[in-house]
Structure formats: C-alpha cells, structure tokens
Design a protein around this motif. Structure first.
Motif, short mmCIF file in Angstrom:
data_model
loop_
_atom_site.label_atom_id
_atom_site.label_comp_id
_atom_site.label_asym_id
_atom_site.label_seq_id
_atom_site.Cartn_x
_atom_site.Cartn_y
_atom_site.Cartn_z
N GLY A 166 -3.77 -10.81 16.87
CA GLY A 166 -2.49 -10.17 17.14
C GLY A 166 -2.33 -8.84 16.41
O GLY A 166 -3.28 -8.29 15.84
N ASP A 167 -1.09 -8.36 16.42
CA ASP A 167 -0.79 -7.07 15.82
C ASP A 167 -0.55 -7.21 14.31
O ASP A 167 -0.42 -8.32 13.79
CB ASP A 167 0.46 -6.47 16.48
CG ASP A 167 0.26 -6.24 17.97
OD1 ASP A 167 -0.90 -6.04 18.39
OD2 ASP A 167 1.25 -6.29 18.73
N ALA A 168 -0.47 -6.08 13.65
CA ALA A 168 -0.28 -6.07 12.20
C ALA A 168 1.14 -6.50 11.83
O ALA A 168 2.09 -6.30 12.60
CB ALA A 168 -0.55 -4.67 11.66
N VAL A 169 1.28 -7.08 10.65
CA VAL A 169 2.57 -7.32 10.03
C VAL A 169 2.54 -6.62 8.67
O VAL A 169 1.48 -6.48 8.05
CB VAL A 169 2.89 -8.82 9.87
CG1 VAL A 169 2.99 -9.50 11.22
CG2 VAL A 169 1.84 -9.51 9.01
N TYR A 170 3.73 -6.17 8.24
CA TYR A 170 3.78 -5.40 6.99
C TYR A 170 4.28 -6.31 5.86
O TYR A 170 5.43 -6.27 5.48
CB TYR A 170 4.68 -4.19 7.15
CG TYR A 170 4.63 -3.20 5.99
CD1 TYR A 170 3.68 -3.32 4.97
CD2 TYR A 170 5.52 -2.15 5.92
CE1 TYR A 170 3.63 -2.42 3.93
CE2 TYR A 170 5.47 -1.23 4.87
CZ TYR A 170 4.53 -1.37 3.88
OH TYR A 170 4.47 -0.48 2.84
N ASN A 171 3.41 -7.13 5.35
CA ASN A 171 3.70 -7.94 4.16
C ASN A 171 2.42 -8.17 3.37
O ASN A 171 2.13 -9.26 2.92
CB ASN A 171 4.36 -9.27 4.55
CG ASN A 171 3.53 -10.08 5.53
OD1 ASN A 171 2.38 -9.75 5.79
ND2 ASN A 171 4.10 -11.15 6.05
N GLY A 172 1.67 -7.08 3.20
CA GLY A 172 0.35 -7.17 2.59
C GLY A 172 0.32 -7.80 1.23
O GLY A 172 -0.54 -8.62 0.94
N ARG A 173 1.26 -7.42 0.35
CA ARG A 173 1.20 -7.97 -1.00
C ARG A 173 1.48 -9.47 -0.98
O ARG A 173 0.89 -10.23 -1.74
CB ARG A 173 2.20 -7.26 -1.91
CG ARG A 173 2.06 -7.72 -3.35
CD ARG A 173 2.98 -6.99 -4.29
NE ARG A 173 2.77 -7.47 -5.64
CZ ARG A 173 3.54 -7.15 -6.67
NH1 ARG A 173 4.56 -6.34 -6.50
NH2 ARG A 173 3.29 -7.62 -7.87
N GLY A 226 -2.00 -10.67 -1.89
CA GLY A 226 -1.90 -10.69 -3.33
C GLY A 226 -1.80 -9.29 -3.90
O GLY A 226 -2.26 -8.32 -3.31
N SER A 227 -1.21 -9.19 -5.08
CA SER A 227 -0.93 -7.88 -5.66
C SER A 227 -2.19 -7.10 -6.00
O SER A 227 -2.17 -5.88 -6.07
CB SER A 227 -0.06 -8.04 -6.91
OG SER A 227 -0.73 -8.84 -7.87
N GLY A 228 -3.31 -7.79 -6.22
CA GLY A 228 -4.53 -7.09 -6.56
C GLY A 228 -5.01 -6.17 -5.45
O GLY A 228 -5.58 -5.11 -5.71
N ASP A 229 -4.81 -6.56 -4.20
CA ASP A 229 -5.28 -5.77 -3.08
C ASP A 229 -4.23 -4.84 -2.51
O ASP A 229 -4.55 -3.80 -1.95
CB ASP A 229 -5.76 -6.69 -1.94
CG ASP A 229 -7.06 -7.41 -2.31
OD1 ASP A 229 -7.88 -6.78 -3.00
OD2 ASP A 229 -7.24 -8.57 -1.91
N ALA A 230 -2.97 -5.20 -2.61
CA ALA A 230 -1.91 -4.42 -1.96
C ALA A 230 -0.74 -4.17 -2.91
O ALA A 230 0.40 -4.12 -2.48
CB ALA A 230 -1.43 -5.15 -0.70
N GLY A 231 -1.04 -3.99 -4.18
CA GLY A 231 0.02 -3.98 -5.16
C GLY A 231 0.69 -2.65 -5.42
O GLY A 231 1.78 -2.62 -6.00
N ILE A 241 4.15 6.66 -8.41
CA ILE A 241 3.28 5.49 -8.25
C ILE A 241 4.14 4.27 -8.52
O ILE A 241 4.78 4.17 -9.58
CB ILE A 241 2.09 5.54 -9.21
CG1 ILE A 241 1.26 6.80 -8.99
CG2 ILE A 241 1.23 4.30 -9.03
CD1 ILE A 241 0.13 6.96 -9.99
N ASN A 242 4.16 3.33 -7.58
CA ASN A 242 5.10 2.22 -7.67
C ASN A 242 4.42 0.89 -7.38
O ASN A 242 3.35 0.84 -6.74
CB ASN A 242 6.24 2.40 -6.66
CG ASN A 242 6.93 3.73 -6.80
OD1 ASN A 242 7.46 4.06 -7.85
ND2 ASN A 242 6.92 4.52 -5.73
N ASP A 243 5.07 -0.18 -7.81
CA ASP A 243 4.69 -1.53 -7.37
C ASP A 243 5.27 -1.78 -5.99
O ASP A 243 6.45 -1.45 -5.73
CB ASP A 243 5.22 -2.58 -8.34
CG ASP A 243 4.34 -2.76 -9.56
OD1 ASP A 243 3.15 -2.44 -9.47
OD2 ASP A 243 4.86 -3.22 -10.59
N ALA A 244 4.49 -2.37 -5.13
CA ALA A 244 5.01 -2.82 -3.84
C ALA A 244 5.73 -4.14 -4.03
O ALA A 244 5.32 -5.00 -4.82
CB ALA A 244 3.87 -3.00 -2.84
N ALA A 245 6.84 -4.31 -3.32
CA ALA A 245 7.59 -5.56 -3.41
C ALA A 245 6.74 -6.74 -2.92
O ALA A 245 5.97 -6.61 -1.96
CB ALA A 245 8.88 -5.46 -2.60
N ALA A 246 6.90 -7.88 -3.57
CA ALA A 246 6.14 -9.06 -3.20
C ALA A 246 6.78 -9.82 -2.05
O ALA A 246 6.18 -10.72 -1.47
CB ALA A 246 5.99 -10.00 -4.40
#
Length: 415
Positions: free
Chosen positions: A212-219, A223-228, A195-200
C-alpha cells in the motif's frame, strides 16, 4: 497591613509599561513589567481571543450519523504569551492556550482533551553576539515558508492556509517541535534553522498495509533510532524595510506601517519519517521513506499614497514528499500553490478601516487525479488595528465530490 497590601499592588501596576502593537494607532497593547529602571530586565504579557460564528452551506454529520446544525460557534483561539528578558543576552518565552473549542469538544467539567490548556511554546535562548541567537525547547522557529511561521495575532485572512502548516500533528505538537534552533541575520538576509525530535505519536495513526501507500508515523513504527530527528530551515532576503526576527512569528499584514518586500525559501526534512510495507500480509517488511518539503515564497506590504491605504500580497509554491502516494486529510505528496491579496482603503487610522481580500490555493496529489482548490473572499474591519477587528469571510473548498462553503464571522481582541 491592608494599607501595605494596597501600596504594593499599586506599585506593581505602576511598574507596567505599555508596549507598541503592530497596526494599532490608538492602543499600545501588551504589558511590560520592569525589573530595573532602564527596562532592560522585564516580563511582557500578551493575551488574545478569536471567537467565530460559522455557517456551513452544506449538511454535515457527527460521528453518530446525526445532522449537525449549519450555524456553529467556535472559540478559535484563546492564548496567553509571556516572555522575560533576564539580561541583554538571555530570554525565556512561555505561550499557552486552547484552540477550536466547540460544542463537540466541550466537556461537562472542563476536563476533556478538547477543552484543555496546553503549552504551545516554551523555550530559552542566548544571544551569540549582536545578530545571532541560539535556543532550545518547544519552539516555533520552523522551516518551509513564511506561513509555516505565521503569527495568529495579525493574519490578513480569517485563518492561515492550513496546508502551509505542513507538519502540524504529524511530527510535531501543534506546529511546534522540541529541539534546538539558531536564528539571526547577515545584513538583509535573515535565517532560522533547527534540529528537533520527531514526535513519537501522530494524527496519522494508520498502519502501513503490504503493497500500500505510505503512512507518516515513522518514529512510532520504526523507532526513534531510525526516524527520530527532523531538520528545518527558512531564509528570507529583505529588500526594503527590515522585519524584526526577535520572535519567530511572521506578520500577516502591516496595514501600511512598513514597506516590505521579501523573497524566501525553506525546507523540512524527516529522514525515514514515512513508512511503507514492502512485505506481505503474513510477513510485513516495514521500510522508512524520507519526508522532504521545500517552498519558495514572496511577501509584499506597502502603504499607498498619503491617505492611509495599503496593499498586502503573498504567494508561495510548495513541493511536498511525505512518501509514496501519501494522502491524509489535507496533506499529501504533491505540490501546492497559494496566494492572497488585500487592500486597506484610505481612512483615518484612529477610526475603523476596511480591508477586502481574496485568497486562492491549488493542491495536486500523486495519489489521486483530482486537485484540491480553495477560494476565499473576505473583509477585515480594523477598529484598532489588529488589536480589535472583525473579519467576515466566505471560503469554498472543492476536492473530488467535496464542494463545501463556509461563511464565517470572527471577532478578535488582542491586548
């Protein structure tokens, strides 16, 4: 005073003990500094360097539109790894180095981003009994597949299949996450989960566009609360010889030193890691999409006969969902099949041995109709196992209008 200094230096180096290295018949590799008589408390150091000459068959251009030289040199990796066993239950590991230092990443005084040393791994771990270990820090106990846990010391091909390092720079730091892990085995079944922290921050710095299409920078966007957090795991069953799981780095080829047949499966999950914009240009509405990657793979490595020949074979199927129609660099929502096979010829293990190999990968993406295909053909010359080897490889990549070929010669020394 000088005599005392020389005596201390002499005792220091006499305390080092050489450690056995994989696939090397005449060099034991590494240095082990013992802190007690039986060697149960120690510090081990390993260093390696990979230097390449790459010839690109097609013209390439820099950021200013100037044509690059077709022949280029690359310090692909320069690393130092050290770990200490404090006692039988505790271990700390530190791994640092530089990667892909070229003429475009060199800086006048060595202070540029591309020429900087950085930590690849720093973690501490504690044994929970004989076969299970818990730890935490910046670590490499990854999920998905064997190649996502690949050691760079003993790869069979010139380099790893890039798409197998499926999150590199997207949710992690150079394929390492910051978090906690649990690893171990139940008889012939080995496991690692984390279990890890996702990079900000991520390499995908694009902004989601309405419709448009998805981008992978959710956190970064949500914010870290939703994609942390990210979750990963890999499980492999060892039918024949048992591989070590002391460290996370998976061996690429044993050169006939073991008879191994493993089947594995793994995953990576990042809830709301990708972002799409369901709103309009005037009223954006960012929504997180789950990132999920799954793979199954098989690894076979065996000696053949009595003359020193050996076969290495690997195959993986990976299904990747980075969000709706995601496509960034080599990564995208879709599927991938990759395989490589190599054969070590008969020969004296104390002399140079040759291993021709072939690799092939096919990658489909939801966002486009074209498939990406890669084909590699190479040969390793092992002068002292993986400790001293030369690799010559031609690799071709086709994707849409792209049809590029690169001829590479790499020299590697591992001490």
């Amino acid at each position: 005073m000088k005599k005392q200094t020389f005596l201390l230096i002499g005792l220091f180096f006499m305390s080092f003990q050489f450690m056995v290295a994989q696939g090397s018949p005449d060099y034991s590799g590494g240095l082990k500094f013992k802190f007690n008589e039986d060697g149960s408390k120690y510090l081990r150091l390993i260093s390696w360097a990979q230097v390449q000459a790459n010839y690109n068959t097609d013209a390439t251009f820099d950021g200013n539109g100037n044509e690059n030289s077709k022949l280029n040199f690359n310090l692909r990796r320069a690393r130092v790894l050290m770990f200490a066993q404090i006692n039988k239950d505790f271990l700390i590991l530190t791994h640092f180095g530089v990667n892909s230092l070229t003429s475009t990443t060199l800086s006048p005084t060595g202070k540029g981003d591309g020429s900087q040393l950085f930590f690849h791994d720093v973690w501490a771990q504690y044994n929970l009994g004989e076969n299970h270990t818990i730890g935490g820090g910046l670590h490499y106990f990854n999920g998905i597949s064997r190649l996502n846990n690949q050691s760079t010391l003993n790869m069979m091909t010139l380099d790893n299949n890039r798409q197998s390092w499926a999150t590199i720079g997207l949710s992690d730091q150079f394929a390492r996450h910051l978090g906690v892990f649990l690893k171990g085995k139940f008889d012939k079944l080995q496991y690692r989960v984390a279990i890890n922290d996702a990079a900000a921050s991520t390499l995908d710095s694009r902004t989601a566009i309405a419709g448009g299409d998805a981008v992978y920078n959710g956190r970064a966007s949500l914010g870290s609360g939703d994609a942390g957090k990210t979750y990963a795991g890999y499980f492999d069953y060892h039918f024949l010889d048992q591989e070590s799981n002391f460290l996370p780095y998976k061996v690429g080829s044993y050169l006939g030193g073991k008879k191994v047949f493993n089947i594995g499966a793994g995953f990576f999950l990042h809830p709301k890691g990708a972002v799409i914009d369901n709103g309009t240009a005037l009223t954006p509405n960012l929504v997180g999409e789950d990132v999920s990657i799954f793979a199954i793979d098989a690894f076979y490595d065996t000696p053949i006969g009595e003359g020193g020949s050996a076969l290495t074979a690997y195959a993986v199927f990976q299904s990747s969902d980075y969000g709706k129609n995601y496509l960034f660099s080599a990564y995208g929502t879709g599927s991938m099949f990759y395989s490589h096979v190599g054969y070590v010829f008969n020969g004296d293990k104390t002399k140079t041995r040759y291993q021709p190999y072939v690799s092939y990968g096919s990658h489909s993406y939801d966002a486009v109709n074209d498939n990406r295909s890669t084909f590699g053909l190479g040969v390793n010359a092992y002068m002292s196992g993986h400790n001293s080897k030369l690799t010559l490889e031609y690799k071709n990549q086709q994707f849409g209008a792209l049809d590029s070929g690169v001829l590479s010669l790499q020299a590697m020394i591992y001490l």
